[in-house]
Design a protein around this motif. Structure first.
Motif, PDB file in Angstrom:
ATOM      1  N   LEU A 100      38.422  30.624  32.019  1.00 50.52           N
ATOM      2  CA  LEU A 100      37.147  30.949  31.389  1.00 50.52           C
ATOM      3  C   LEU A 100      36.232  31.737  32.321  1.00 50.52           C
ATOM      4  N   ARG A 101      36.816  32.455  33.241  1.00 50.21           N
ATOM      5  CA  ARG A 101      36.025  33.299  34.132  1.00 50.21           C
ATOM      6  C   ARG A 101      35.900  34.700  33.566  1.00 50.21           C
ATOM      7  N   GLY A 102      34.810  35.375  33.955  1.00 54.03           N
ATOM      8  CA  GLY A 102      34.672  36.788  33.664  1.00 54.03           C
ATOM      9  C   GLY A 102      34.355  37.137  32.224  1.00 54.03           C
ATOM     10  N   PHE A 103      33.727  36.240  31.475  1.00 54.05           N
ATOM     11  CA  PHE A 103      33.341  36.558  30.103  1.00 54.05           C
ATOM     12  C   PHE A 103      32.107  37.462  30.089  1.00 54.05           C
ATOM     13  N   ASP A 104      31.963  38.196  29.004  1.00 54.04           N
ATOM     14  CA  ASP A 104      30.780  39.047  28.856  1.00 54.04           C
ATOM     15  C   ASP A 104      29.552  38.231  28.476  1.00 54.04           C
ATOM     16  N   LEU A 105      29.771  37.157  27.701  1.00 52.61           N
ATOM     17  CA  LEU A 105      28.655  36.318  27.260  1.00 52.61           C
ATOM     18  C   LEU A 105      29.099  34.868  27.216  1.00 52.61           C
ATOM     19  N   MET A 131      32.165  30.907  36.866  1.00 58.42           N
ATOM     20  CA  MET A 131      32.554  31.697  35.690  1.00 58.42           C
ATOM     21  C   MET A 131      32.057  33.140  35.780  1.00 58.42           C
ATOM     22  N   THR A 132      30.912  33.332  36.407  1.00 62.25           N
ATOM     23  CA  THR A 132      30.290  34.649  36.636  1.00 62.25           C
ATOM     24  C   THR A 132      30.274  35.540  35.389  1.00 62.25           C
ATOM     25  N   PRO A 133      29.750  35.056  34.272  1.00 59.67           N
ATOM     26  CA  PRO A 133      29.661  35.920  33.089  1.00 59.67           C
ATOM     27  C   PRO A 133      28.619  37.017  33.282  1.00 59.67           C
ATOM     28  N   VAL A 134      28.709  38.055  32.481  1.00 61.34           N
ATOM     29  CA  VAL A 134      27.724  39.129  32.528  1.00 61.34           C
ATOM     30  C   VAL A 134      26.378  38.633  32.016  1.00 61.34           C
ATOM     31  N   ALA A 135      26.402  37.824  30.960  1.00 64.08           N
ATOM     32  CA  ALA A 135      25.164  37.301  30.379  1.00 64.08           C
ATOM     33  C   ALA A 135      25.356  35.843  29.992  1.00 64.08           C
ATOM     34  N   VAL A 136      24.267  35.083  30.058  1.00 60.61           N
ATOM     35  CA  VAL A 136      24.270  33.671  29.670  1.00 60.61           C
ATOM     36  C   VAL A 136      23.026  33.408  28.832  1.00 60.61           C
ATOM     37  N   GLY A 214      25.473  43.812  36.408  1.00 60.27           N
ATOM     38  CA  GLY A 214      26.203  43.809  35.146  1.00 60.27           C
ATOM     39  C   GLY A 214      27.667  43.488  35.310  1.00 60.27           C
ATOM     40  N   ARG A 215      28.519  44.201  34.570  1.00 57.57           N
ATOM     41  CA  ARG A 215      29.963  43.939  34.606  1.00 57.57           C
ATOM     42  C   ARG A 215      30.555  44.236  35.971  1.00 57.57           C
ATOM     43  N   ASN A 216      30.040  45.225  36.671  1.00 50.99           N
ATOM     44  CA  ASN A 216      30.571  45.551  37.989  1.00 50.99           C
ATOM     45  C   ASN A 216      30.339  44.430  38.984  1.00 50.99           C
ATOM     46  N   GLY A 217      29.152  43.823  38.908  1.00 52.41           N
ATOM     47  CA  GLY A 217      28.871  42.710  39.796  1.00 52.41           C
ATOM     48  C   GLY A 217      29.762  41.526  39.525  1.00 52.41           C
ATOM     49  N   ASN A 219      32.828  41.552  38.107  1.00 54.60           N
ATOM     50  CA  ASN A 219      34.209  41.816  38.481  1.00 54.60           C
ATOM     51  C   ASN A 219      34.418  41.722  39.990  1.00 54.60           C
ATOM     52  N   ALA A 220      33.400  42.112  40.736  1.00 50.83           N
ATOM     53  CA  ALA A 220      33.531  42.057  42.197  1.00 50.83           C
ATOM     54  C   ALA A 220      33.707  40.622  42.661  1.00 50.83           C
ATOM     55  N   LEU A 221      32.948  39.689  42.053  1.00 54.35           N
ATOM     56  CA  LEU A 221      33.072  38.297  42.451  1.00 54.35           C
ATOM     57  C   LEU A 221      34.388  37.692  42.007  1.00 54.35           C
ATOM     58  N   LEU A 222      34.908  38.115  40.858  1.00 55.80           N
ATOM     59  CA  LEU A 222      36.168  37.561  40.377  1.00 55.80           C
ATOM     60  C   LEU A 222      37.312  37.853  41.338  1.00 55.80           C
ATOM     61  N   ASP A 223      37.263  38.987  42.004  1.00 59.41           N
ATOM     62  CA  ASP A 223      38.332  39.353  42.917  1.00 59.41           C
ATOM     63  C   ASP A 223      38.305  38.520  44.195  1.00 59.41           C
ATOM     64  N   ASP A 224      37.174  37.869  44.483  1.00 60.82           N
ATOM     65  CA  ASP A 224      37.030  37.146  45.743  1.00 60.82           C
ATOM     66  C   ASP A 224      37.777  35.822  45.742  1.00 60.82           C
ATOM     67  N   GLU A 225      38.006  35.244  44.548  1.00 60.64           N
ATOM     68  CA  GLU A 225      38.623  33.919  44.495  1.00 60.64           C
ATOM     69  C   GLU A 225      39.876  34.002  43.655  1.00 60.64           C
ATOM     70  N   ALA A 226      41.032  33.997  44.296  1.00 60.47           N
ATOM     71  CA  ALA A 226      42.294  34.235  43.610  1.00 60.47           C
ATOM     72  C   ALA A 226      42.938  32.948  43.108  1.00 60.47           C
ATOM     73  N   GLU A 227      42.531  31.793  43.620  1.00 59.25           N
ATOM     74  CA  GLU A 227      43.191  30.537  43.259  1.00 59.25           C
ATOM     75  C   GLU A 227      42.947  30.203  41.794  1.00 59.25           C
ATOM     76  N   ASP A 228      44.023  29.857  41.081  1.00 55.50           N
ATOM     77  CA  ASP A 228      43.917  29.470  39.685  1.00 55.50           C
ATOM     78  C   ASP A 228      43.689  27.971  39.573  1.00 55.50           C
ATOM     79  N   VAL A 229      42.720  27.604  38.752  1.00 59.43           N
ATOM     80  CA  VAL A 229      42.392  26.186  38.517  1.00 59.43           C
ATOM     81  C   VAL A 229      42.454  25.946  37.018  1.00 59.43           C
ATOM     82  N   PHE A 230      43.159  24.890  36.599  1.00 64.22           N
ATOM     83  CA  PHE A 230      43.294  24.579  35.180  1.00 64.22           C
ATOM     84  C   PHE A 230      42.873  23.131  34.954  1.00 64.22           C
ATOM     85  N   SER A 231      41.593  22.940  34.644  1.00 64.59           N
ATOM     86  CA  SER A 231      41.058  21.596  34.434  1.00 64.59           C
ATOM     87  C   SER A 231      40.945  21.236  32.960  1.00 64.59           C
ATOM     88  N   TYR A 232      40.966  22.232  32.073  1.00 70.43           N
ATOM     89  CA  TYR A 232      40.742  22.000  30.655  1.00 70.43           C
ATOM     90  C   TYR A 232      42.062  21.900  29.899  1.00 70.43           C
TER      91      TYR A 232
END
Length: 403
Positions: A100-105, A131-136, A214-217, A219-232
């Protein structure tokens, strides 16, 4: 008791999200505390959304209502080029899950007041920091408005852990912006009488957070953390039929081709039978004994009249692909070109093509099922068959049922 808000307050909150979606056209939307999936059910009709996800801690409630989001028969009969995938998860907003990371909203409608203050801090870290969405969009009750609500003493719902004043909500929101790189605008829904609007504000206060950059900001953070976590736990997922899926495109195209070819054949045979056509005279005798006819069928197009030829044998009418592509707008739209139309039809077991795959063969007589020379008739006529398909984020507050 008369309703205090019109439309109802929960509808106003949903409409606020819908208006935001219409204006900003996010492709990936996540609803936290999706509960009975009411907001998701409305958002699924917005064509720009390609991924629609929901998260709630109450898995039983989600399972009870998730089938409201399933495609209906018309979605399969008349698919569009739009793509939509829906995913529903069970889990806590205080836990991380990389899916659930990187959603637009991301929307959080009347959710955070059900959390302890300690969990609100975790919520902030998960939603804004991970999650670092573009908007919340976050909505929560405004406690200053409670004095205007009939029958409310204390909190609006028995499960609320707190209800913030406008100053308390603003303080939390500005800290989130400082910690995680967002900016926020404050608004709300559910207006007080005009003379009290300044003193009490909106019934539901709303913060609209936009990520800096916005979206560029994001995406930059998403690349910093590569570990996959599946809690849901994934409870439900479905892909809506789309013409971008080649299998679905072929299925719809074949249906259109067969229907259009049969319609052209019927019109041509009617002209030939009644003698109203331009030709409809015997040209030759096939080796199988069937008369072959050639008739010119005039088809009016948008700005010009084009003449095409259909060929009839004892068993089949041959409808050129060029005729179908030029005369049938839906076939033209789906295939794009005559060459692509041929490519999409070749090898389909429901379509019979002539030897050079330039025409569709449509049966025009009742066939004797016991006749043994069926295939030889086709070959002798010069045709061959082609090779062969929660956490309750939008629950009704107890007082809302009475106001």
């Amino acid at each position: 008791m008369a309703t205090m808000f019109s439309p109802a307050l929960h509808r106003q909150r949903h409409q606020f999200v819908i208006d935001f979606v219409n204006l900003n056209k996010p492709k990936k939307v996540l609803d936290l505390g999706c509960s009975e999936c009411r907001l998701l059910k409305t958002l699924k009709f917005h064509r720009d959304i390609e991924l629609l996800a929901g998260l709630d801690i109450n898995g039983a409630k989600v399972k009870k209502h998730m089938h409201k989001l399933a495609p209906v028969s018309t979605d399969y009969l008349q698919p569009s080029y739009d793509q939509l995938r829906i995913e529903l998860y069970q889990g806590s907003v205080t836990q991380k899950d990389s899916r659930l990371r990187g959603f637009d909203l991301v929307t959080s409608i009347e959710l955070i007041e059900h959390l302890s203050l300690a969990d609100v801090e975790l919520f902030s870290a998960v939603v804004f920091g991970y999650m670092t969405p573009v908007a919340v969009i976050v909505s929560t009750p405004n406690s200053e408005f409670n004095l205007l609500l009939p029958g409310v003493s204390g909190f609006r719902h028995i499960d609320h852990k707190f209800e913030w004043t406008r100053a308390e909500f603003r303080s939390w929101a500005l800290k989130v912006c400082l910690d995680y790189g967002y900016e926020v605008e404050f608004t709300g829904v559910g207006q007080a009488p005009q003379e009290q609007q300044d003193s009490v504000g909106f019934c539901s206060q709303i913060g609209v957070f936009q990520r800096l950059g916005g979206r560029n900001g994001s995406n930059a953070l998403l690349d910093d953390e590569a570990e996959d976590v599946f809690s849901y736990t994934l409870l439900y997922s479905v892909n809506y039929p789309s013409l971008r899926d080649n299998n679905m495109l072929r299925k719809v195209l074949v249906s259109e081709v067969l229907g259009s070819a049969a319609n052209l054949m019927s019109r041509w045979l009617e002209e030939k039978t009644t003698g109203n056509g331009d030709g409809a005279v015997p040209l030759c005798q096939t080796e199988g004994g069937g008369e072959e006819f050639l008739s010119e069928l005039c088809m009016e197009m948008e700005e010009q009249q084009t003449v095409f030829s259909l060929v009839c044998t004892r068993r089949y009418v041959s409808v050129p692909l060029a005729v179908l592509w030029s005369c049938c707008p839906k076939v033209s739209e789906l295939s794009g070109s005559v060459g692509n139309l041929r490519h999409l039809l070749m090898g389909n077991p429901d379509i019979k093509l002539n030897q050079d795959s330039s025409a569709v063969l449509i049966t025009h007589q009742e066939q004797d099922q016991e006749e043994e020379g069926v295939d030889s008739d086709v070959e002798e006529s010069g045709y061959a068959e082609a090779s062969h398909y929660s956490h309750n984020a939008e629950q009704e507050e107890e007082w809302e049922a009475n106001v």
